[in-house]
Enzyme design. Structure first.
Site, PDB file in Angstrom:
ATOM      1  N   ASP A  17       0.788  -1.241   0.000  1.00  0.00           N
ATOM      2  CA  ASP A  17       0.000   0.000   0.000  1.00  0.00           C
ATOM      3  C   ASP A  17       0.822   1.296   0.000  1.00  0.00           C
ATOM      4  OD1 ASP A  17      -1.993  -1.877   0.246  1.00  0.00           O
ATOM      5  OD2 ASP A  17      -2.864  -1.075   2.081  1.00  0.00           O
ATOM      6  N   LYS A 115      -7.096  -4.736  -2.936  1.00  0.00           N
ATOM      7  CA  LYS A 115      -7.856  -5.244  -1.785  1.00  0.00           C
ATOM      8  C   LYS A 115      -8.809  -4.182  -1.267  1.00  0.00           C
ATOM      9  CE  LYS A 115      -3.961  -4.258   1.274  1.00  0.00           C
ATOM     10  NZ  LYS A 115      -4.630  -3.294   2.147  1.00  0.00           N
ATOM     11  N   CYS A 160      -2.004  -2.831   7.785  1.00  0.00           N
ATOM     12  CA  CYS A 160      -1.945  -3.747   6.640  1.00  0.00           C
ATOM     13  C   CYS A 160      -0.693  -4.626   6.656  1.00  0.00           C
ATOM     14  CB  CYS A 160      -2.089  -2.960   5.342  1.00  0.00           C
ATOM     15  SG  CYS A 160      -3.746  -2.220   5.209  1.00  0.00           S
TER      16      CYS A 160
END
Ligand SMILES: [Zn+2]
Length: 214
Positions: A17, A115, A160
């Site tokens: 990310d 995601k 995450c």
């Protein structure tokens, strides 16, 4: 350099990310999030296998505080699958905030896992959505490609990256977290909780220097 840290064909770098919204001036900025970009770029050159993850939400996503009347960012709600922290709107599909940081330079990455694409469930982990049972398919991809050791870097350390590491270990992979290649957001002590969880699960936090070319 320790032999166990020599990077080979069975190893994969998972870059979590590194997107504009998680960097300074982004909608959900992780403090100093962009500091990891040059570190990750350098690390990625050590790996022939690299996977990028990308938070990628539809408008009105369940994880957005704006989707819940009277709720504010960083409050926790009970979603059908369990507790869920509410966030500012971030990483909306197709927006510049959802794009990778412009200085991220990993052209040889073999896979991008998007995601959080289902409006009704969040996904911190790269392997499972937040119900911890719906797979993203990444574990299958890694197994089919013969990858056994996962090295995790990116944002945010305490969400995450944390959940990806836990799920990867649960799936039987050997997991390392490259701590100086991560930054945390620290909601209600979440960075300390992450360190405690990694210690309990014996997930090592290592330094990127330990992976420098021998
Ligand atoms: Zn998100």
């Amino acid at each position: 350099m320790a032999a166990t840290r020599s990077i080979g064909d069975g190893d994969v770098l998972i870059v979590v990310d590194i997107q504009n919204d998680f960097c300074p001036d982004g909608a959900l900025a992780v403090p100093h999030g962009d500091d990891v970009v040059p570190i990750v770029n350098r690390l990625a050159r050590e790996f022939s296998n690299v996977v990028l993850t990308q938070d990628w939400h539809p408008p009105g996503h369940l994880s957005f505080a704006s989707s819940h009347r009277g709720r504010s960012p960083y409050e926790t709600i009970i979603a059908p699958y369990g507790p869920q922290v509410l966030w500012p709107d971030h990483c909306v599909q197709g927006t510049s905030g959802a794009a990778f940081h412009e200085s991220l330079d990993i052209p040889h990455a073999g896979l991008v896992v998007r995601k959080g694409i289902d409006r009704a469930i969040d996904s911190y982990s790269a392997l499972y959505e937040n119900d911890r049972t719906t797979p993203t398919g990444l574990a299958g991809y890694l197994r089919e490609r013969g990858m056994r050791r996962l090295f995790l870097a990116g944002l945010a350390f305490d969400f995450c990256v944390r959940y990806s590491a836990e799920d990867a270990m649960r799936e039987g992979f050997t997991v390392f977290v490259i701590e100086d290649a991560c930054r945390g957001i620290d909601v209600d002590g979440s960075v300390a909780a992450t360190h405690a969880m990694f210690a309990a699960l014996r997930i090592p936090c290592i330094a990127s220097e330990a992976l420098a070319e021998s």
